[in-house]
Design an enzyme around this catalytic site. Structure first.
Site, mmCIF file in Angstrom:
data_model
loop_
_atom_site.group_PDB
_atom_site.id
_atom_site.type_symbol
_atom_site.label_atom_id
_atom_site.label_comp_id
_atom_site.label_asym_id
_atom_site.label_seq_id
_atom_site.Cartn_x
_atom_site.Cartn_y
_atom_site.Cartn_z
ATOM 1 N N GLY A 45 0.814 -1.124 -0.055
ATOM 2 C CA GLY A 45 -0.051 -0.095 0.056
ATOM 3 C C GLY A 45 0.795 1.209 0.021
ATOM 4 N N GLN A 50 2.894 9.991 1.293
ATOM 5 C CA GLN A 50 4.469 9.177 1.313
ATOM 6 C C GLN A 50 5.143 9.609 0.320
ATOM 7 O OE1 GLN A 50 2.229 5.229 2.092
ATOM 8 N NE2 GLN A 50 4.449 4.809 3.402
ATOM 9 N N CYS A 100 5.767 -0.028 7.335
ATOM 10 C CA CYS A 100 5.545 1.217 6.410
ATOM 11 C C CYS A 100 6.687 1.425 5.855
ATOM 12 C CB CYS A 100 4.884 2.142 7.605
ATOM 13 S SG CYS A 100 4.703 3.827 6.484
ATOM 14 N N LEU A 101 6.565 1.838 4.430
ATOM 15 C CA LEU A 101 7.669 2.197 3.629
ATOM 16 C C LEU A 101 8.142 3.658 4.123
ATOM 17 C CD1 LEU A 101 6.169 1.330 0.248
ATOM 18 C CD2 LEU A 101 7.599 0.157 1.511
ATOM 19 N N HIS A 142 -4.646 1.379 7.382
ATOM 20 C CA HIS A 142 -3.329 1.843 7.444
ATOM 21 C C HIS A 142 -2.905 2.998 6.888
ATOM 22 C CE1 HIS A 142 1.401 1.308 7.973
ATOM 23 N NE2 HIS A 142 1.177 2.064 6.962
ATOM 24 N N GLU A 143 -3.404 2.863 5.061
ATOM 25 C CA GLU A 143 -3.191 3.944 4.445
ATOM 26 C C GLU A 143 -4.015 5.182 4.642
ATOM 27 O OE1 GLU A 143 -0.705 3.733 2.626
ATOM 28 O OE2 GLU A 143 -0.463 1.472 3.042
ATOM 29 N N HIS A 146 -2.575 7.508 7.267
ATOM 30 C CA HIS A 146 -1.641 8.384 6.450
ATOM 31 C C HIS A 146 -2.319 9.674 5.753
ATOM 32 C CE1 HIS A 146 2.224 6.332 6.869
ATOM 33 N NE2 HIS A 146 1.721 5.158 5.884
HETATM 34 ZN ZN ZN Z 1 2.506 3.327 5.975
#
Ligand code: ZN
Length: 185
Positions: A45, A50, A100-101, A142-143, A146
């Site tokens: 994701g 991000q 998470c990236l 999760h996304e 963000h």
């Molecule tokens: Zn993340």
């Protein structure tokens, strides 16, 4: 085009992202670049903040992993969420190990509802309202966090966060070197 990913500590990850409309410039290319960036980083994701864009846009994609060859197959499922909105949550909650990236090298169990009702536009601007569950429900929450200026480590206990303080500080200071490109300040 692969875009650099912003790390924990960047102000854009703390902003409330803005909804977009059909006239958003270069949207098709942006979505394609987000999928490419996510897969290049082995993610499932990616939210627009991000990649340093404070807009309500998320891509999610699942690919089978072949352990013998250490390679990914073609995606079995992809979802582009434009202006996603959580309508309601189911009652059941579960723990799941998240990463998470934007927060490399940290994986922690996070408690979240297992099902939710979600409304969103896809990349063709079709409106969806569906009950979702499983990995999609997990990644979507999760996304969408963000988009609301939240990172998954915010959802850990204060004890866990204290224990991660140094690692998070290193990420914020750019002292980490994941295999994918991160945006340097
Ligand atoms: Zn993340």
């Amino acid at each position: 085009m692969i875009l650099p990913i912003v790390g924990y500590g960047s102000p854009v990850l703390r902003k409330i992202a803005q909804p977009i409309d059909k006239d958003y410039p270069g949207l098709k290319d942006l979505i394609a670049n987000m999928y490419e960036t996510m897969y290049a980083a082995d993610g499932v994701g990616l939210a627009a903040p991000q990649i340093d864009l404070s807009i309500r846009l998320v891509v999610i994609g699942f690919r089978p992993y072949d352990e013998k060859t250490n390679t990914y197959g073609d995606p079995t499922e992809e979802h582009t969420l434009i202006n996603p909105e959580i309508i309601s949550f189911g009652e059941k909650k579960d723990w799941f190990n998240e990463g998470c990236l934007s927060v490399p090298d940290i994986h922690e169990d996070v408690l979240r509802p297992t099902t939710l009702r979600l409304r969103w536009y896809d990349e063709e601007w079709n409106l969806h309202e569906e009950d979702i569950d499983g990995l999609l429900a997990r990644v979507a929450q999760h996304e969408i966090d963000h988009l609301d200026g939240k990172v998954f480590t915010d959802r850990l206990s204060s004890l866990r966060r204290t224990m991660l303080k140094r690692k998070l500080g290193d990420i914020a200071a750019g002292k980490i070197h994941p295999h994918y490109k991160m945006k340097r300040k």
